[in-house]
Scaffold this active site. Structure first.
Site, PDB file in Angstrom:
ATOM      1  N   GLU A   1     -39.995  14.612 -42.049  1.00 51.03           N
ATOM      2  CA  GLU A   1     -39.769  15.035 -43.230  1.00 51.03           C
ATOM      3  C   GLU A   1     -38.946  13.999 -44.191  1.00 51.03           C
ATOM      4  OE1 GLU A   1     -38.101  19.046 -42.873  1.00 51.03           O
ATOM      5  OE2 GLU A   1     -40.086  19.750 -43.737  1.00 51.03           O
TER       6      GLU A   1
ATOM      7  N   LEU B   1     -39.795   1.705 -33.383  1.00 53.60           N
ATOM      8  CA  LEU B   1     -39.257   3.145 -33.035  1.00 53.60           C
ATOM      9  C   LEU B   1     -37.953   3.561 -32.965  1.00 53.60           C
ATOM     10  CD1 LEU B   1     -42.560   4.220 -31.092  1.00 53.60           C
ATOM     11  CD2 LEU B   1     -42.424   4.350 -33.594  1.00 53.60           C
TER      12      LEU B   1
ATOM     13  N   HIS C   1     -38.500   8.982 -34.512  1.00 54.19           N
ATOM     14  CA  HIS C   1     -39.902   8.826 -33.985  1.00 54.19           C
ATOM     15  C   HIS C   1     -39.908   9.791 -32.821  1.00 54.19           C
ATOM     16  CE1 HIS C   1     -39.926   4.950 -36.366  1.00 54.19           C
ATOM     17  NE2 HIS C   1     -41.013   5.854 -36.695  1.00 54.19           N
TER      18      HIS C   1
ATOM     19  N   MET D   1     -45.587   3.167 -37.803  1.00 54.95           N
ATOM     20  CA  MET D   1     -45.676   1.831 -38.175  1.00 54.95           C
ATOM     21  C   MET D   1     -44.846   0.809 -37.037  1.00 54.95           C
ATOM     22  SD  MET D   1     -46.286   1.314 -42.085  1.00 54.95           S
ATOM     23  CE  MET D   1     -44.796   1.529 -42.548  1.00 54.95           C
TER      24      MET D   1
HETATM   25  O1  PAF Z   1     -44.667   7.242 -42.209  1.00 48.55           O
HETATM   26  C1  PAF Z   1     -45.025   6.078 -41.845  1.00 48.55           C
HETATM   27  O2  PAF Z   1     -44.521   5.136 -40.948  1.00 48.55           O
HETATM   28  C2  PAF Z   1     -46.540   5.413 -42.412  1.00 48.55           C
HETATM   29  O3  PAF Z   1     -46.543   5.542 -43.731  1.00 48.55           O
HETATM   30  C3  PAF Z   1     -47.760   6.064 -41.521  1.00 48.55           C
HETATM   31  C4  PAF Z   1     -47.837   7.460 -41.998  1.00 48.55           C
HETATM   32  C5  PAF Z   1     -47.884   5.720 -40.161  1.00 48.55           C
HETATM   33  C6  PAF Z   1     -48.816   5.569 -42.121  1.00 48.55           C
HETATM   34  O4  PAF Z   1     -49.051   4.111 -41.956  1.00 48.55           O
END
Ligand code: PAF
Length: 282
Positions: A148, A33, A37, A30
């Site tokens: 996780e 970052l 990420h 989302m």
């Molecule tokens: O974990 C996240 O950032 C969100 O729940 C996802 C998997 C990108 C779905 O919007």
């Protein structure tokens, strides 16, 4: 790296790559970052020819409009980080592109999606399944990478993959932590320095509870975690559950499963910011 905003452009690009026999990894995000990420992206880059990172702040998974409003939006910085990690595509669609009409599909995988986050954020996992299934259909990846840190989310997505028969390997990636032990999260940027320091107590307490777990009962371990965290000014426990790591059903005895995880959600600070974490006991 290329920045793509539409399904059509993404589909055309990936169809060309697949004709060349290239494998595709998808990292759904989302945005906002951070190095947590980056670890998912690095792993996908190492394991696939093409890595697509979606940056989409999915409105259907936010049951609290304030939470959606407050969520950091940093697409330019996100692209710089993805470029450094060697991602092939940043897919950043608009809400209209993902949901040209309202998504009325419902997903239900109890108890996996009805306990913990499912109970405290009604509709949250339905929204996650809506968007992740759409992203899977748009990118048709060979593998999809999830942190996780969102332990329950991975369990729900696995159920959805089985249910909808997606031929996609779900790759869980370990939690990345700050030096203090605080799990990296996009929400951490909303914490003050002081709150960040206080929030580090969450993982420190979970770690201490793991040390005592061999000698204490599940109930004593549960009480220890809740009491210790609640005793710290600026932290309030929303829930702490000690569950079977696969079914997410509560356990009341350590002998009940070979896979036992403690999952916690804590409110931190005056705004307050909602933080989640977990610890594996077995
Ligand atoms: O974990 C996240 O950032 C969100 O729940 C996802 C998997 C990108 C779905 O919007």
């Amino acid at each position: 790296m290329i920045l793509i905003h539409t399904k059509k452009e993404l589909g055309d690009f990936l169809a060309d790559q697949r004709r060349l026999g290239k494998s595709v990894g998808l990292v759904p995000t989302m945005g906002a970052l951070h190095i947590g990420h980056a670890s998912l992206v690095n792993r996908s880059v190492a394991e696939n020819d093409i890595t697509v990172v979606s940056v989409f702040l999915n409105p259907t998974q936010f049951n609290d409009p304030n939470d959606l409003e407050k969520y950091p939006r940093t697409l330019e910085a996100d692209c710089r980080l993805l470029e450094e990690c060697g991602a092939t595509v940043c897919f950043a669609p608009s809400v209209q592109e993902v949901y040209p009409e309202p998504d009325t599909r419902t997903f239900s995988y109890p108890p996996t999606d009805s306990v913990m986050e499912g109970a405290f954020r009604p509709g949250h996992f339905n929204g996650v399944c809506q968007v992740v299934s759409k992203l899977f259909m748009m990118a048709e990846p060979d593998r999809a990478y999830f942190g996780e840190k969102d332990f329950q989310q991975i369990a729900v997505i696995r159920r959805m993959v089985e249910d909808l028969k997606f031929k996609i390997e779900i790759v869980p990636c370990p939690v990345i932590r700050e030096e203090s032990g605080l799990a990296f999260s996009s929400r951490n940027t909303l914490l003050s320095e002081d709150e960040r320091r206080i929030a580090a107590n969450i993982y420190q307490t979970l770690k201490a509870s793991k040390l005592m777990a061999g000698k204490a009962t599940v109930q004593q371990t549960h009480a220890y975690v809740v009491e210790h965290i609640e005793a710290i000014e600026g932290l309030r426990v929303e829930y702490y559950s000690i569950v079977d790591g696969r079914t997410l059903a509560d356990v009341d005895d350590w002998s009940q499963s070979e896979d036992i995880v403690g999952c916690i959600t804590v409110f931190c600070g005056s705004q307050p910011i909602r933080l989640i974490d977990h610890i594996r006991y077995k």
